[in-house]
Design a protein around this motif. Sequence first.
Motif, mmCIF file in Angstrom:
data_model
loop_
_atom_site.group_PDB
_atom_site.id
_atom_site.type_symbol
_atom_site.label_atom_id
_atom_site.label_comp_id
_atom_site.label_asym_id
_atom_site.label_seq_id
_atom_site.Cartn_x
_atom_site.Cartn_y
_atom_site.Cartn_z
ATOM 1 N N TRP A 1 -12.687 -35.931 59.436
ATOM 2 C CA TRP A 1 -12.827 -35.072 58.267
ATOM 3 C C TRP A 1 -11.519 -35.083 57.485
ATOM 4 O O TRP A 1 -11.518 -34.970 56.268
ATOM 5 N N ARG B 1 -11.417 -37.797 54.983
ATOM 6 C CA ARG B 1 -12.362 -37.503 53.910
ATOM 7 C C ARG B 1 -11.795 -36.471 52.931
ATOM 8 O O ARG B 1 -12.072 -36.529 51.738
ATOM 9 N N LEU C 1 -14.485 -34.985 50.849
ATOM 10 C CA LEU C 1 -14.740 -33.594 51.241
ATOM 11 C C LEU C 1 -13.751 -32.703 50.492
ATOM 12 O O LEU C 1 -12.597 -33.085 50.295
ATOM 13 N N SER D 1 -20.621 -32.090 53.988
ATOM 14 C CA SER D 1 -20.204 -31.876 55.378
ATOM 15 C C SER D 1 -21.369 -31.675 56.341
ATOM 16 O O SER D 1 -21.256 -32.032 57.520
ATOM 17 N N LEU E 1 -22.297 -34.523 58.605
ATOM 18 C CA LEU E 1 -21.233 -34.911 59.539
ATOM 19 C C LEU E 1 -21.237 -34.058 60.808
ATOM 20 O O LEU E 1 -20.684 -34.462 61.832
ATOM 21 N N HIS F 1 -14.176 -24.504 57.053
ATOM 22 C CA HIS F 1 -13.224 -25.599 57.274
ATOM 23 C C HIS F 1 -12.253 -25.658 56.093
ATOM 24 O O HIS F 1 -12.672 -25.649 54.944
#
Length: 192
Positions: A89, A92, A98, A111, A114, A125
């Motif tokens: 992540w 990304r 992201l 997301s 994922l 997040h």
Amino acid sequence: MNPLNDLGYKADDLTVQVTELLVATSDASDELVDQSVFDVLRLLRERMKMDVVFVSEFTEGQRVFRHVSQAPDSPVISKGDSEPLERSWCQRVVDGRLPRFIADATAHPASAPLLKGLPFPIGTHISVPIVLENGDIYGTLCCFSFHPQDQPNIEDLKNLEFTARLAAQKLDQRRVVRKAPQAVPDWQLKPR
């Protein structure tokens, strides 16, 4: 006397505490620096009500967890663990696939897919790059909760960005110290 207090910050403000922990150890040994980083991560995790906070380094195509603070009852990653950078992540976020702030990862279109491949859940997040003085990306400062927070706070993103800037400064300082020559060259004039 703390100059941040003169600017209207209170001693219990997260920004003040992070600054004091990271700046106070700038000339200390590596052991103290590592402890201050752990203390900062624990402080961020507790104040932001996250389950995991970590510093990762991007190196040789891998994301390596350099420092980790997580809820003691739910350890999911360990210092030194790594995985391919492209699957992370963190990568990304750095390349824009992201966003830096995801209030509910299960509901966000980028997301949600994922989450299926992860061994643990991610709710809220937040991730920011750690950018060194020369423009290189060292890695990221990330945090997440296992469940979406009831009232996610966009200010937490600013706190992480501020902390990432201080961490980058600390990394830059450590690199300069390590590159310093071990001995001063002999500058005496010598006959030929």
